[in-house]
Design a protein around this motif. Structure first.
Motif, PDB file in Angstrom:
ATOM      1  N   LEU A   1       1.512   4.074  -2.919  1.00  0.00           N
ATOM      2  CA  LEU A   1       1.100   5.438  -2.567  1.00  0.00           C
ATOM      3  C   LEU A   1       2.191   6.451  -2.906  1.00  0.00           C
ATOM      4  O   LEU A   1       1.912   7.519  -3.447  1.00  0.00           O
ATOM      5  CB  LEU A   1       0.739   5.516  -1.084  1.00  0.00           C
ATOM      6  CG  LEU A   1       0.203   6.844  -0.581  1.00  0.00           C
ATOM      7  CD1 LEU A   1      -1.119   7.191  -1.277  1.00  0.00           C
ATOM      8  CD2 LEU A   1       0.017   6.815   0.924  1.00  0.00           C
ATOM      9  N   GLN A   2       3.417   6.118  -2.619  1.00  0.00           N
ATOM     10  CA  GLN A   2       4.531   7.033  -2.897  1.00  0.00           C
ATOM     11  C   GLN A   2       4.728   7.275  -4.385  1.00  0.00           C
ATOM     12  O   GLN A   2       5.173   8.349  -4.783  1.00  0.00           O
ATOM     13  CB  GLN A   2       5.825   6.487  -2.299  1.00  0.00           C
ATOM     14  CG  GLN A   2       5.836   6.483  -0.798  1.00  0.00           C
ATOM     15  CD  GLN A   2       7.065   5.798  -0.222  1.00  0.00           C
ATOM     16  OE1 GLN A   2       7.865   5.212  -0.952  1.00  0.00           O
ATOM     17  NE2 GLN A   2       7.213   5.873   1.082  1.00  0.00           N
TER      18      GLN A   2
ATOM     19  N   LEU B   1       2.323   7.339  -6.701  1.00  0.00           N
ATOM     20  CA  LEU B   1       1.172   7.986  -7.340  1.00  0.00           C
ATOM     21  C   LEU B   1       1.322   9.502  -7.368  1.00  0.00           C
ATOM     22  O   LEU B   1       1.909  10.091  -6.457  1.00  0.00           O
ATOM     23  CB  LEU B   1      -0.111   7.649  -6.573  1.00  0.00           C
ATOM     24  CG  LEU B   1      -0.645   6.241  -6.690  1.00  0.00           C
ATOM     25  CD1 LEU B   1      -1.842   6.055  -5.762  1.00  0.00           C
ATOM     26  CD2 LEU B   1      -1.032   5.922  -8.115  1.00  0.00           C
TER      27      LEU B   1
ATOM     28  N   THR C   1       0.828  -1.207   0.000  1.00  0.00           N
ATOM     29  CA  THR C   1       0.000   0.000   0.000  1.00  0.00           C
ATOM     30  C   THR C   1       0.858   1.250   0.000  1.00  0.00           C
ATOM     31  O   THR C   1       0.658   2.166  -0.806  1.00  0.00           O
ATOM     32  CB  THR C   1      -0.946   0.009   1.220  1.00  0.00           C
ATOM     33  OG1 THR C   1      -1.842  -1.092   1.101  1.00  0.00           O
ATOM     34  CG2 THR C   1      -1.736   1.297   1.306  1.00  0.00           C
ATOM     35  N   PHE C   2       1.822   1.315   0.882  1.00  0.00           N
ATOM     36  CA  PHE C   2       2.632   2.525   0.993  1.00  0.00           C
ATOM     37  C   PHE C   2       3.656   2.652  -0.129  1.00  0.00           C
ATOM     38  O   PHE C   2       4.022   3.765  -0.513  1.00  0.00           O
ATOM     39  CB  PHE C   2       3.269   2.611   2.376  1.00  0.00           C
ATOM     40  CG  PHE C   2       2.238   2.871   3.437  1.00  0.00           C
ATOM     41  CD1 PHE C   2       1.559   4.081   3.488  1.00  0.00           C
ATOM     42  CD2 PHE C   2       1.891   1.890   4.342  1.00  0.00           C
ATOM     43  CE1 PHE C   2       0.579   4.318   4.445  1.00  0.00           C
ATOM     44  CE2 PHE C   2       0.910   2.120   5.304  1.00  0.00           C
ATOM     45  CZ  PHE C   2       0.257   3.341   5.354  1.00  0.00           C
TER      46      PHE C   2
ATOM     47  N   TYR D   1      -6.917   6.788  -3.800  1.00  0.00           N
ATOM     48  CA  TYR D   1      -6.252   5.520  -3.499  1.00  0.00           C
ATOM     49  C   TYR D   1      -6.407   5.179  -2.015  1.00  0.00           C
ATOM     50  O   TYR D   1      -6.689   4.032  -1.658  1.00  0.00           O
ATOM     51  CB  TYR D   1      -4.772   5.610  -3.880  1.00  0.00           C
ATOM     52  CG  TYR D   1      -3.988   4.353  -3.590  1.00  0.00           C
ATOM     53  CD1 TYR D   1      -4.108   3.230  -4.401  1.00  0.00           C
ATOM     54  CD2 TYR D   1      -3.115   4.284  -2.504  1.00  0.00           C
ATOM     55  CE1 TYR D   1      -3.388   2.077  -4.141  1.00  0.00           C
ATOM     56  CE2 TYR D   1      -2.395   3.129  -2.239  1.00  0.00           C
ATOM     57  CZ  TYR D   1      -2.526   2.038  -3.063  1.00  0.00           C
ATOM     58  OH  TYR D   1      -1.818   0.896  -2.799  1.00  0.00           O
ATOM     59  N   CYS D   2      -6.263   6.169  -1.151  1.00  0.00           N
ATOM     60  CA  CYS D   2      -6.416   5.936   0.293  1.00  0.00           C
ATOM     61  C   CYS D   2      -7.839   5.503   0.641  1.00  0.00           C
ATOM     62  O   CYS D   2      -8.032   4.627   1.497  1.00  0.00           O
ATOM     63  CB  CYS D   2      -6.038   7.190   1.089  1.00  0.00           C
ATOM     64  SG  CYS D   2      -4.262   7.461   1.135  1.00  0.00           S
TER      65      CYS D   2
ATOM     66  N   GLN E   1      -3.957  11.841  -7.069  1.00  0.00           N
ATOM     67  CA  GLN E   1      -4.589  10.519  -7.038  1.00  0.00           C
ATOM     68  C   GLN E   1      -4.481   9.837  -5.681  1.00  0.00           C
ATOM     69  O   GLN E   1      -5.123   8.822  -5.442  1.00  0.00           O
ATOM     70  CB  GLN E   1      -3.971   9.625  -8.107  1.00  0.00           C
ATOM     71  CG  GLN E   1      -4.277  10.070  -9.517  1.00  0.00           C
ATOM     72  CD  GLN E   1      -3.641   9.156 -10.542  1.00  0.00           C
ATOM     73  OE1 GLN E   1      -2.857   8.275 -10.224  1.00  0.00           O
ATOM     74  NE2 GLN E   1      -3.982   9.379 -11.803  1.00  0.00           N
ATOM     75  N   ARG E   2      -3.696  10.376  -4.784  1.00  0.00           N
ATOM     76  CA  ARG E   2      -3.450   9.713  -3.493  1.00  0.00           C
ATOM     77  C   ARG E   2      -4.690   9.629  -2.612  1.00  0.00           C
ATOM     78  O   ARG E   2      -4.884   8.639  -1.921  1.00  0.00           O
ATOM     79  CB  ARG E   2      -2.315  10.417  -2.758  1.00  0.00           C
ATOM     80  CG  ARG E   2      -0.984  10.209  -3.445  1.00  0.00           C
ATOM     81  CD  ARG E   2       0.128  10.912  -2.734  1.00  0.00           C
ATOM     82  NE  ARG E   2       1.372  10.748  -3.486  1.00  0.00           N
ATOM     83  CZ  ARG E   2       2.500  11.318  -3.179  1.00  0.00           C
ATOM     84  NH1 ARG E   2       2.582  12.114  -2.120  1.00  0.00           N
ATOM     85  NH2 ARG E   2       3.559  11.120  -3.916  1.00  0.00           N
TER      86      ARG E   2
ATOM     87  N   LYS F   1      -8.142   1.821  -0.418  1.00  0.00           N
ATOM     88  CA  LYS F   1      -7.407   0.940   0.483  1.00  0.00           C
ATOM     89  C   LYS F   1      -8.055   0.877   1.868  1.00  0.00           C
ATOM     90  O   LYS F   1      -7.988  -0.151   2.541  1.00  0.00           O
ATOM     91  CB  LYS F   1      -5.941   1.374   0.586  1.00  0.00           C
ATOM     92  CG  LYS F   1      -5.174   1.254  -0.729  1.00  0.00           C
ATOM     93  CD  LYS F   1      -5.302  -0.111  -1.378  1.00  0.00           C
ATOM     94  CE  LYS F   1      -4.352  -1.116  -0.829  1.00  0.00           C
ATOM     95  NZ  LYS F   1      -4.345  -2.403  -1.529  1.00  0.00           N
TER      96      LYS F   1
END
Length: 63
Positions: A32-33, A35, A28-29, A43-44, A39-40, A47
Protein backbone atom coordinates in the motif's frame (compact mmCIF):
# COMPACT_ATOMS: atom_id res chain seq x y z
CA UNK A 1 -18.32 -15.96 1.15
CA UNK A 2 -20.31 -16.84 4.23
CA UNK A 3 -21.66 -13.50 5.43
CA UNK A 4 -23.29 -15.14 8.46
CA UNK A 5 -19.90 -16.46 9.57
CA UNK A 6 -18.30 -13.02 9.26
CA UNK A 7 -21.17 -11.49 11.23
CA UNK A 8 -20.77 -14.15 13.93
CA UNK A 9 -17.03 -13.44 14.19
CA UNK A 10 -17.61 -9.70 14.42
CA UNK A 11 -20.38 -10.01 17.02
CA UNK A 12 -17.99 -11.93 19.27
CA UNK A 13 -15.82 -8.80 19.22
CA UNK A 14 -18.53 -6.13 19.61
CA UNK A 15 -18.80 -5.55 15.86
CA UNK A 16 -15.09 -5.05 15.28
CA UNK A 17 -12.26 -7.18 14.04
CA UNK A 18 -8.67 -6.47 15.00
CA UNK A 19 -6.12 -8.58 13.21
CA UNK A 20 -2.96 -9.63 14.94
CA UNK A 21 0.24 -8.92 13.04
CA UNK A 22 0.67 -11.59 10.39
CA UNK A 23 2.10 -12.08 6.93
CA UNK A 24 -1.13 -10.89 5.27
CA UNK A 25 -1.27 -7.56 7.10
CA UNK A 26 2.46 -6.89 6.80
CA UNK A 27 2.49 -7.48 3.03
CA UNK A 28 -0.74 -5.51 2.55
CA UNK A 29 0.58 -2.37 4.19
CA UNK A 30 4.03 -2.67 2.63
CA UNK A 31 2.52 -2.74 -0.85
CA UNK A 32 0.00 0.00 0.00
CA UNK A 33 2.78 2.44 0.86
CA UNK A 34 4.52 1.83 -2.46
CA UNK A 35 1.42 2.43 -4.62
CA UNK A 36 0.57 5.78 -6.19
CA UNK A 37 -2.15 7.60 -4.23
CA UNK A 38 -4.71 7.19 -7.04
CA UNK A 39 -4.38 3.36 -6.91
CA UNK A 40 -4.64 2.92 -3.13
CA UNK A 41 -8.45 2.94 -2.98
CA UNK A 42 -8.83 0.13 -5.51
CA UNK A 43 -6.12 -1.86 -3.75
CA UNK A 44 -7.91 -1.46 -0.40
CA UNK A 45 -11.17 -2.72 -1.94
CA UNK A 46 -9.40 -5.78 -3.34
CA UNK A 47 -7.69 -6.54 -0.03
CA UNK A 48 -10.97 -6.10 1.87
CA UNK A 49 -12.67 -8.69 -0.31
CA UNK A 50 -9.69 -10.98 0.19
CA UNK A 51 -9.88 -10.48 3.97
CA UNK A 52 -13.58 -11.36 4.08
CA UNK A 53 -12.78 -14.49 2.06
CA UNK A 54 -10.04 -15.43 4.53
CA UNK A 55 -12.37 -14.86 7.48
CA UNK A 56 -14.83 -17.29 5.87
CA UNK A 57 -12.27 -19.95 5.04
CA UNK A 58 -11.98 -23.33 6.72
CA UNK A 59 -8.94 -22.07 8.64
CA UNK A 60 -9.77 -18.41 9.29
CA UNK A 61 -7.19 -15.81 10.21
CA UNK A 62 -6.69 -15.44 13.95
CA UNK A 63 -8.47 -12.36 15.32
Amino acid sequence: MDVAQVKKLMLRHDGCVALKANTWSESTFTVLQSLPVEQRGAYCVLKTVELVYLLCSVHPLPI
